[in-house]
Design an enzyme around this catalytic site. Structure first.
Site, PDB file in Angstrom:
ATOM      1  N   GLY A  53       0.707  -1.194   0.045  1.00 24.24           N
ATOM      2  CA  GLY A  53      -0.009  -0.164   0.052  1.00 24.24           C
ATOM      3  C   GLY A  53       1.041   1.401  -0.154  1.00 24.24           C
ATOM      4  N   ALA A  54       0.745   2.032  -0.970  1.00 25.15           N
ATOM      5  CA  ALA A  54       1.540   3.325  -1.071  1.00 25.15           C
ATOM      6  C   ALA A  54       1.949   4.132   0.161  1.00 25.15           C
ATOM      7  CB  ALA A  54       1.156   4.177  -2.223  1.00 25.15           C
ATOM      8  N   ASP A 243      -1.464   4.337  -6.432  1.00 23.30           N
ATOM      9  CA  ASP A 243       0.049   4.232  -5.949  1.00 23.30           C
ATOM     10  C   ASP A 243       0.625   5.567  -6.764  1.00 23.30           C
ATOM     11  OD1 ASP A 243       0.884   1.378  -4.848  1.00 23.30           O
ATOM     12  OD2 ASP A 243      -1.101   1.368  -6.003  1.00 23.30           O
ATOM     13  N   ASN A 253      -2.878   2.094 -10.431  1.00 23.73           N
ATOM     14  CA  ASN A 253      -3.251   1.509  -9.323  1.00 23.73           C
ATOM     15  C   ASN A 253      -3.269   0.033  -9.786  1.00 23.73           C
ATOM     16  OD1 ASN A 253      -4.624   1.568  -6.766  1.00 23.73           O
ATOM     17  ND2 ASN A 253      -6.253   0.646  -7.457  1.00 23.73           N
TER      18      ASN A 253
END
Length: 347
Positions: A53-54, A243, A253
């Protein structure tokens, strides 16, 4: 609603000598925490999606380079910075697409470069403060993203999401899932459809896991079922994370997101992208300029199977992300507000 925030995705150990992460490759079977104390362990955890997860990657990187800085043996600023810069570049190579990774590391590096006259112990203290600030800012941003997102939703709506942009991907609440958690707290009664998100199954293993754990009404579907549930009228909004957001509003993404956007446009369903402003890369003009990570073919052919499920030596194509063009996005929701990218730009 069960308290989802008791799952601590990324934190520092009590003695500050390690980054403690919830190993997301072990979910949903077990909640297993790992202590990472070397640059190699931190790089491996980011690359192998033990932390993902960014925003969470950014927090992990900030914590990680702080932990590594505590181990640097240096008698001068130049010696310290040389090793710090090496570690920073090494960690930055773990995942090239998520902008938060590099942004967090560059922010930590800026602290060092802005304090060239400080002693090494003082530099380490400053890095600790900056890492904690990055984490706290992420948590606050997620809460605001949730409030803005919830303002676009109505009680009882059916919502489809792709990949995992929830509590597990950030410090608290999530990005795309933040409005769902806030709505659950306020009795909105959302019905959520979670795409499985092949080949790494973050929707099945993570999104369905955390929503179910929090008491949200969630239904897991295969990726190729999204059109069917939309056609039946069960979905009134799509919420996804991101992202990287390019300057023109194109969004990278998890692979499959652009297909969901195309379906949403066909069925007249709003398609919302939710993420912190730290995910916006104004140096990246458009989606064509985003570097897309390609991953191990084994993730497609055998990773989840007892026996290999594809012919030996068959060619594979395994991009981790795709790009959704701004024309397909109804709104981009950040901690600073709701933006319409239809004109091809982020202001």
């Amino acid at each position: 609603m069960k308290n989802i925030t008791d799952l601590k995705t990324v934190r520092l150990s009590d003695d500050l000598n390690a980054v403690v992460i919830l190993d997301q490759t072990r979910l949903p079977a077990e909640e297993c925490y790992l202590e990472l104390s070397s640059a190699e362990e931190i790089w491996d955890a980011i690359y192998k999606l033990k932390v993902r997860g960014a925003p969470a990657i950014g927090v992990a990187a900030a914590y990680g380079i702080y932990v590594c800085s505590r181990l640097i043996q240096a008698g001068s600023f130049d010696e310290f910075y040389t090793e710090f810069h090496r570690i920073k570049n090494y960690l930055a190579g773990a995942r090239p697409t998520a902008v938060n990774l590099v942004a967090a590391l560059e922010r930590m590096e800026k602290v060092v470069l802005n304090n060239v006259s400080a002693t090494v112990p003082d530099l380490v203290k400053l890095l600790h403060g900056e890492a904690m600030a990055i984490r706290e800012e992420d948590a606050a941003a997620c809460r605001r993203i949730g409030e803005y997102g919830l303002s676009l939703l109505r009680p009882g709506m059916g919502i489809l999401t792709h990949c995992n942009a929830g509590h597990l991907a950030v410090s608290e609440y999530g990005t795309a899932l933040a409005p769902i958690y806030l709505g659950e707290e306020r009795g909105y009664g959302f019905k959520v459809f979670a795409d499985e998100t092949r080949p790494l199954l973050q929707g099945a293993r993570l999104t369905a896991y955390e929503l179910h754990r929090a008491g949200v009404d969630v239904t897991l579907i295969c990726d190729n079922m999204a059109s069917s549930v939309m056609q039946k009228g069960w979905v009134q909004a799509v919420l996804v994370g991101c992202d990287r957001i390019a300057a023109n509003g194109d969004v990278a993404n998890k692979i499959g997101t652009s297909g969901v956007a195309i379906l949403a446009r066909h069925y007249g369903i709003p398609f919302y992208v939710l993420g912190p402003t730290s995910t916006i890369d104004m140096q990246c003009p458009d989606g064509k300029s985003i570097v897309i990570e390609e991953r191990d073919p084994d993730e497609i052919t055998k990773m989840w199977y007892i026996h290999r499920m594809a012919p030996k030596d068959v060619k594979t194509f395994n991009p981790a992300f795709d790009v959704t063009p701004y024309e397909l996005i109804t709104a981009i929701i950040t901690e600073k507000g709701i933006f319409n990218p239809v004109d091809g730009g982020i202001e």
